[in-house]
Structures are given as C-alpha cells and as structure tokens.
Design an enzyme around this catalytic site. Structure first.
Site, mmCIF file in Angstrom:
data_model
loop_
_atom_site.group_PDB
_atom_site.id
_atom_site.type_symbol
_atom_site.label_atom_id
_atom_site.label_comp_id
_atom_site.label_asym_id
_atom_site.label_seq_id
_atom_site.Cartn_x
_atom_site.Cartn_y
_atom_site.Cartn_z
ATOM 1 N N GLU A 117 0.868 -1.174 0.000
ATOM 2 C CA GLU A 117 0.000 0.000 0.000
ATOM 3 C C GLU A 117 0.911 1.231 0.000
ATOM 4 O O GLU A 117 1.846 1.286 0.797
ATOM 5 C CB GLU A 117 -0.890 -0.002 1.236
ATOM 6 C CG GLU A 117 -1.880 1.155 1.314
ATOM 7 C CD GLU A 117 -2.717 1.106 2.583
ATOM 8 O OE1 GLU A 117 -3.893 1.484 2.519
ATOM 9 O OE2 GLU A 117 -2.185 0.696 3.644
ATOM 10 N N GLU A 208 -8.325 10.768 2.517
ATOM 11 C CA GLU A 208 -8.520 9.809 3.603
ATOM 12 C C GLU A 208 -8.780 10.566 4.897
ATOM 13 O O GLU A 208 -8.146 11.593 5.169
ATOM 14 C CB GLU A 208 -7.300 8.910 3.768
ATOM 15 C CG GLU A 208 -7.440 7.920 4.927
ATOM 16 C CD GLU A 208 -6.399 6.808 4.928
ATOM 17 O OE1 GLU A 208 -6.415 5.992 5.865
ATOM 18 O OE2 GLU A 208 -5.578 6.755 3.987
#
Length: 221
Positions: A117, A208
């Site tokens: 990620e 996010e």
C-alpha cells in the site's frame, strides 16, 4: 486501508421525490452519491470509496475526473478517482481540501507481488502520517522535498482481504492541494532506498480521513 466488503449504491434519497417536479435531477444525484463502500468506473476514471461505516461520509462522482467527499466525525475512509491499473504516470490534481483533524491528501494505491500500500502525501491535517515510521531518505520532485518512510501493517484490511503488508510513503514537507506529481520519481526513489515494488493495482488521488471531519472537491487528470 481498503477492504471492499460492501458494494451497495446509496439510493435511499430517491424515495419520496419521484413525483416531484425535476425529480430526474434528484434521481441522478442519488445515483452519484455513495455512503457505503464501492468501486467502479465513472466518466472514464476508476473510482474507489471505502469506509468502515463510522460517522457520516458522503462521496459524489462529478464530471470527468472530479469528485467530492464530505465527512463528519468519521471512522476511517479512503475515497478518490484515478486509474486501474496504475502506472508510472504524471498525475495532475486541483481543487479544495481541508480536514479538521486526521486526514491525508495523496496519490494512493496498491501493488501486488509483493502486496504494498503506498502514499505520496501532498497535504495532511493534524496528524503527521510519518509518526512511528522508519525514515529512509528524501526525494526532490515537482518543486518540493518529500521524506521517504516505510511502515508495516499486520492483519489489516487490504485489496486481498486481511493481510500483513508494507506501506511505502513519500510525505511532502510543504503542503499543497493542487499540483503535479511525477510518480516515477517516487517509485525510483523507493527502489533506490531498497524497497521492493510489485505490480500495479489501482492508483487514485485520494482523500482519507480518520476520526475527523472535513471536505474535499478535487479534479484529477
């Protein structure tokens, strides 16, 4: 931090407006508005919206590469538009972004074999994402300096379900909410720092949030 477990389009706002004047506009808005996790394609761009269900988070796909997301006292969510698969592309983005607490604006994505990620962080809120991470150097790119970090997630949500995987980070020292990101510069710097890259899965310009509130309207190209 993405686990696409619930793929449900939020159409609840359609009820009660079908008989109203201009109801087609309301129906179309409801089709674009998401409040639960989903991925797909919109106006030629891949989009991804994941939420753990905490607080209130609403994601809207706009025209072309535009998206909007608003969140209030959220749990954790990641949302944005981009490409699937990703690549060593030059990414341009512009718009507005603000978070009252813990939030990131980044070029974000996943790789496989190995499962990775990654974040190229352009701006963040009250929490520095490098906290507790291993510093591996710096890279100069697109008029700024980025610090390179590595962290490891254990038994965490991923595109392959619950897994243990590395996270690679480039964190810009001077925040911005519009600009160009030459992703190849970061991938090359990560490899030079000894980080192993995999095969591209999706890549998005992501907002996010974690236990925070905020809003973003961004256009990606």
């Amino acid at each position: 931090m993405v686990s696409f477990s619930s793929l449900v389009l939020a159409l609840s706002t359609v009820a009660g407006v079908l008989a109203a004047p201009g109801s087609e506009q309301y129906v179309e808005l409801a089709k674009r508005q998401l409040t639960s996790s989903q991925t797909g394609t919109n106006n030629g761009y891949f989009y991804s919206f994941w939420t753990d269900g905490g607080g209130k988070v609403t994601y809207n796909n706009g025209n072309g590469g535009q998206y909007q997301v608003d969140w209030t006292n959220c749990g954790n969510f990641v949302a944005g538009k981009g490409w699937n698969p990703g690549s060593e592309r030059t990414v341009t983005y512009s718009g507005s972004w603000e978070s009252s607490g813990n939030g990131y604006l980044s070029v974000y994505g996943w790789m496989t074999n190995p499962l990775v990620e990654y974040y190229i962080v352009e701006s963040y809120g009250s929490y520095d994402p490098s906290t507790g991470a291993t510093h591996l150097g710096t890279v100069e790119s697109d008029g700024g300096t980025y610090n390179i970090y590595k962290t490891t997630r254990t038994n965490a949500p991923s595109i392959q379900g619950t897994a243990t995987f590395d996270q690679y980070w480039s964190v810009r020292t001077s925040h911005r909410v519009s600009g160009t990101v030459t992703t190849k510069n970061h991938f090359d710097a990560w490899k030079k720092a000894g980080l192993k890259l995999g095969n591209f899965d999706y890549m998005i310009v992501a907002t996010e949030g974690y236990q925070s509130s905020g809003s973003a309207t961004l256009t990606v190209s």
